[in-house]
Structures are given as C-alpha cells and as structure tokens.
Design a protein around this motif. Structure first.
Motif, PDB file in Angstrom:
ATOM      1  N   LEU A   1      -4.093  -8.084   9.151  1.00 27.44           N
ATOM      2  CA  LEU A   1      -2.998  -8.265  10.103  1.00 27.44           C
ATOM      3  C   LEU A   1      -1.980  -7.141   9.987  1.00 27.44           C
ATOM      4  CD1 LEU A   1      -2.506 -12.130   9.810  1.00 27.44           C
ATOM      5  CD2 LEU A   1      -3.238 -10.882  11.847  1.00 27.44           C
ATOM      6  N   LEU A   2      -1.598  -6.799   8.774  1.00 27.93           N
ATOM      7  CA  LEU A   2      -0.614  -5.731   8.569  1.00 27.93           C
ATOM      8  C   LEU A   2      -1.125  -4.406   9.116  1.00 27.93           C
ATOM      9  CD1 LEU A   2       0.491  -6.675   4.944  1.00 27.93           C
ATOM     10  CD2 LEU A   2       1.905  -6.866   7.000  1.00 27.93           C
ATOM     11  N   SER A   3      -2.389  -4.132   8.903  1.00 25.22           N
ATOM     12  CA  SER A   3      -2.983  -2.906   9.440  1.00 25.22           C
ATOM     13  C   SER A   3      -2.951  -2.908  10.966  1.00 25.22           C
ATOM     14  CB  SER A   3      -4.418  -2.745   8.941  1.00 25.22           C
ATOM     15  OG  SER A   3      -4.450  -2.563   7.543  1.00 25.22           O
ATOM     16  N   SER A   4      -3.185  -4.079  11.556  1.00 21.90           N
ATOM     17  CA  SER A   4      -3.171  -4.170  13.016  1.00 21.90           C
ATOM     18  C   SER A   4      -1.775  -3.941  13.584  1.00 21.90           C
ATOM     19  CB  SER A   4      -3.703  -5.536  13.473  1.00 21.90           C
ATOM     20  OG  SER A   4      -2.761  -6.570  13.239  1.00 21.90           O
ATOM     21  N   PHE A   5      -0.738  -4.138  12.753  1.00 18.53           N
ATOM     22  CA  PHE A   5       0.641  -3.864  13.188  1.00 18.53           C
ATOM     23  C   PHE A   5       0.985  -2.383  13.047  1.00 18.53           C
ATOM     24  CE2 PHE A   5       1.724  -8.272  11.190  1.00 18.53           C
ATOM     25  CZ  PHE A   5       1.019  -8.920  12.193  1.00 18.53           C
ATOM     26  N   GLY A   6       0.073  -1.600  12.476  1.00 15.64           N
ATOM     27  CA  GLY A   6       0.328  -0.181  12.292  1.00 15.64           C
ATOM     28  C   GLY A   6       1.033   0.175  11.003  1.00 15.64           C
ATOM     29  N   LEU A   7       1.051  -0.741  10.032  1.00 17.43           N
ATOM     30  CA  LEU A   7       1.723  -0.485   8.769  1.00 17.43           C
ATOM     31  C   LEU A   7       0.790   0.214   7.784  1.00 17.43           C
ATOM     32  CD1 LEU A   7       3.600  -2.555  10.141  1.00 17.43           C
ATOM     33  CD2 LEU A   7       4.041  -3.538   7.898  1.00 17.43           C
ATOM     34  N   ASP A   8       1.375   0.900   6.821  1.00 18.43           N
ATOM     35  CA  ASP A   8       0.639   1.527   5.731  1.00 18.43           C
ATOM     36  C   ASP A   8       0.454   0.476   4.642  1.00 18.43           C
ATOM     37  OD1 ASP A   8      -0.512   3.324   4.016  1.00 18.43           O
ATOM     38  OD2 ASP A   8       1.360   4.348   3.487  1.00 18.43           O
ATOM     39  N   VAL A   9      -0.782   0.060   4.381  1.00 15.56           N
ATOM     40  CA  VAL A   9      -1.057  -1.100   3.535  1.00 15.56           C
ATOM     41  C   VAL A   9      -1.638  -0.661   2.189  1.00 15.56           C
ATOM     42  CG1 VAL A   9      -2.299  -3.290   3.354  1.00 15.56           C
ATOM     43  CG2 VAL A   9      -1.460  -2.499   5.584  1.00 15.56           C
ATOM     44  N   HIS A  10      -1.057  -1.183   1.104  1.00 17.74           N
ATOM     45  CA  HIS A  10      -1.525  -0.917  -0.257  1.00 17.74           C
ATOM     46  C   HIS A  10      -1.960  -2.255  -0.867  1.00 17.74           C
ATOM     47  CE1 HIS A  10       0.359   3.139  -0.249  1.00 17.74           C
ATOM     48  NE2 HIS A  10       1.201   2.536   0.580  1.00 17.74           N
ATOM     49  N   THR A  11      -3.195  -2.322  -1.363  1.00 18.05           N
ATOM     50  CA  THR A  11      -3.752  -3.569  -1.887  1.00 18.05           C
ATOM     51  C   THR A  11      -4.046  -3.450  -3.380  1.00 18.05           C
ATOM     52  OG1 THR A  11      -6.002  -2.883  -1.347  1.00 18.05           O
ATOM     53  CG2 THR A  11      -4.787  -4.080   0.356  1.00 18.05           C
ATOM     54  N   GLY A  12      -4.449  -4.575  -3.969  1.00 23.04           N
ATOM     55  CA  GLY A  12      -4.899  -4.585  -5.350  1.00 23.04           C
ATOM     56  C   GLY A  12      -3.795  -4.464  -6.381  1.00 23.04           C
ATOM     57  N   ILE A  13      -2.563  -4.743  -6.006  1.00 21.84           N
ATOM     58  CA  ILE A  13      -1.447  -4.703  -6.956  1.00 21.84           C
ATOM     59  C   ILE A  13      -1.343  -6.081  -7.588  1.00 21.84           C
ATOM     60  CG2 ILE A  13       1.013  -4.214  -7.247  1.00 21.84           C
ATOM     61  CD1 ILE A  13       0.791  -2.737  -4.492  1.00 21.84           C
TER      62      ILE A  13
END
Length: 385
Positions: free
Chosen positions: A39-51
């Motif tokens: 969802l965040l990616s679909s909003f155009g945001l820069d997404v960082h995972t695995g934290i």
C-alpha cells in the motif's frame, strides 16, 4: 485543518477489517507487513522493510525542511476472539484485541492523504512497528538505528482509548503510561507433615506475610504522591493437602510513573523478599524481568500535539495534562530516544467499547477519520509550507 476525503476514510475502514481478520503475533507479522508495504509503495512512498524483523519505515519528502515521525503498532494478541461479526479473526487463538489494526489503518490513511495533499514542507516518516505487546519491538527498532537512519526532530503516536468518548483526545506534558516490570519470587523452607508444622519451615505462611508486606510498601515506604502499583498475580505451592511444601513461587507486576520510583521499588521489593521470610526460617529470592519504561511525553511536543488536535476535523474536546494510565506501552523507548508525544483517541460511541485486551473488543471504525485528521493536521502545522 486537514480535510480527509470520503474515499480515503472508506478505504481505511476496509484495510482495518482486513487486518482484523488476519492477526499476527509480534515479530511474525509477515502478511501484515507485506500488505502495508504494498500500500505504501502504491502511494509513491520510499519504503524500507525488515527493521526489527517485520517493521517498516516509509518516507514522504516534500521539499527542504524539518522531519517528523508518525508511528503505529501492527501486532495482535494471543486471545481467542468471541465476537460474531463478518470480519472476525480467521486465525484461531489470535485477535486484534488492542486496536493495532485500527492504528495501522489510520497511519496508512494519513500516509495516503499526505501523499496526495502535500500542504507541508519537509519530511514525514511513517513508522509501522512490530511487537508492541510484551516483546518490545519499539526498543528493537531504536537499537537497530531507527533515528540514525531516519533522523527526525520529533515522533508521535496514538492509541484508541475505551472510556473516552468519540471526538475527544487526551494528551499530557508528562507521563501517559507507566513502566512495567515483572518479578518472580521463590520462598524456600523445609517441608514436613502438615500435622507437625513445628518440624518444618513453612513458605506458605511466610508468603502470606510477604504479600501483605509488599502492599504496605506503597503506603509506608513510598510517598503517597508517588503513583505505584504492585500486584501479586500468581501463587504456586504444594502437591498433597497434608504436606507443608518445601517451596512457594509467586509472581507479579510492578508499575511506576517515574524512573526514580521504579528504582526505589526494585530495591525495596528485594529487601522485603529477603527480610520478611527470615523469622519463619524461610529464604527468599527474587528474579526480575525488566519491561517497558515510563511513556513520558516531552512538554513542547505535547503542546504541539494538543494544538493540532484542537484544530483537527471532528475533535470536540482535548483533555490536557490528564491523569496517566498504569498500563504500559513500548512507544516509551522511542520517546527516550527522540522528543515526541503520545495521545489517546476516544473510542466510546453511543455504546461503550469493550475494554482493551477483551475477547469481545473491536476497534471503533468511526474514529478512523478522526485519527487520520489529527495526524494530518499535526504534519501540516509542524511542517508549515
């Protein structure tokens, strides 16, 4: 004042119910995290995972300026749900009984709104934190460099609050929630026949005296102005009804609203555990499981949050410097590392909400637009374009 579109509100309600049907325990929120990231990616945001395993931070930049963080918790509880609506948990023995599904939907709604309506200048970090319930995912994120990787001037979070009416917000310049520590006490005496107690050393009698003594600790060894809770919640001793046992195990929880009081209680409880059983010929030992610190708002950020809530759509009253709760919250770790504030969002509609952690609890979807509105207004006011 941020005006949230009907489309975003309705979409956020659908997200919330979808999360409710698929609850996952702390550090195992893989499906939840995957949906959030998509969802965040679909909003155009820069997404960082695995934290911290399943934690996510999404970045929204709009020109040069300061930066702030907004945090939601994403984990569920090991509780079997007793509700009967269509979006009941599909994972037996697990449910969103604390509203983290709603907090996640609110933050996603705020992310979408702010990505589409950039009435601010600076950077917003959307923090989706795993494992708030008992595991301490907030501490894990901090230790893994949350504030070094995503430097921010302040961080904010909310929690839905049964007992507070819909449309109302509560925030304080000091403690919002208590610290939480667990203690495990072992009393060791000498077992004997129950008909001949003089031949043994009874840990049950010593334990009864210790329980009463620990309760008087609050009224006689601490100032009455220090808000503290010591609750003994578990007792295990004995196997046969005609035998005085060798050992007694008891455990409980300590809640405090200041670090000084917390440290004093650690010392006094250990003192009592060693001293009170001695006249009975019983030895006492205590083992600690240190938990969350006090959730302590920073004064300046509490004022900023109050002012934003007072200007947010649908908020009818803001309670400022309200009495804290003796429950605990691991957003405390973020507040120890960065200035910020935490607020309660009223959840009681015409029918009072079930209590948090109840098997009959369900998040009140009517407060989703209110939560999005407070967060969006906070961003627009603190990061003025």
């Amino acid at each position: 004042m941020a005006v949230i579109s009907r489309e975003i509100i309705e979409q956020a309600k659908l997200w919330r119910r979808d999360f409710h049907t698929r609850p996952e325990l702390g550090l195992k929120e893989y499906g939840t995290a995957r949906t959030i990231s998509e969802l965040l990616s679909s909003f155009g945001l820069d997404v960082h995972t695995g934290i911290a395993e399943t934690g996510i931070v999404a970045t929204l930049r709009n020109g040069e300026g300061p930066s702030i963080g907004l945090r939601a918790d994403i984990d569920a509880l090991p509780i079997h749900e007793l509700n009967e609506f269509d979006h009941i948990s599909q994972h037996p023995g697990l449910m969103h009984a604390c509203g983290h599904d709603g907090h996640t939907a609110i933050l996603l709604g705020a992310a979408r709104h702010l990505s589409e309506n950039r009435h601010f200048r600076g950077t917003v970090y959307f923090i989706f934190q795993p494992a708030e319930e008992n595991v301490g995912g907030g501490e894990m994120m901090v230790k893994e460099g949350l504030f070094e990787r995503f430097p921010m001037q302040a961080v904010y979070a909310l929690h839905n609050w049964p007992g507070l009416p819909v449309g109302e917000v509560a925030v304080s310049q000091g403690p919002m929630m208590a610290s939480q520590d667990n203690f495990y006490i072992t009393l060791t005496g000498k077992g004997c026949h129950a008909a001949m107690p003089e031949l043994g050393a009874d840990p049950v009698v010593a334990g009864a005296q210790l329980i009463l003594s620990l309760q008087s600790l609050i009224s006689r060894r601490l100032s009455p102005l220090e808000q503290t809770v010591i609750s003994l919640t578990q007792l295990q001793a004995g196997e046969a009804i005609n035998v005085i046992p060798e050992t007694l195990h008891m455990s409980g929880t300590l809640r405090c609203l200041s670090r000084t009081t917390r440290e004093t209680c650690w010392r006094l409880i250990e003192e009592y555990v060693q001293a009170v059983p001695q006249p009975y010929g019983v030895k006492g030992e205590v083992r600690w499981e240190f938990g969350y610190p006090v959730t302590q708002n920073h004064p300046a950020q509490a004022v900023i949050l109050r002012d934003a809530a007072e200007n947010a759509p649908g908020i009818t009253q803001v309670h400022f410097n309200n009495a804290p709760s003796m429950a605990a919250e691991d957003f405390a770790y973020l507040l120890e590392a960065c200035p910020g504030a935490y607020f309660w969002l009223g959840a009681d509609g015409t029918t009072p909400s079930a209590s948090l952690h109840s098997p009959r609890y369900d998040f009140n979807d009517d407060i989703i637009p209110l939560g999005i509105g407070v967060l969006a207004t906070l961003v627009e006011r603190e990061l003025k374009a």
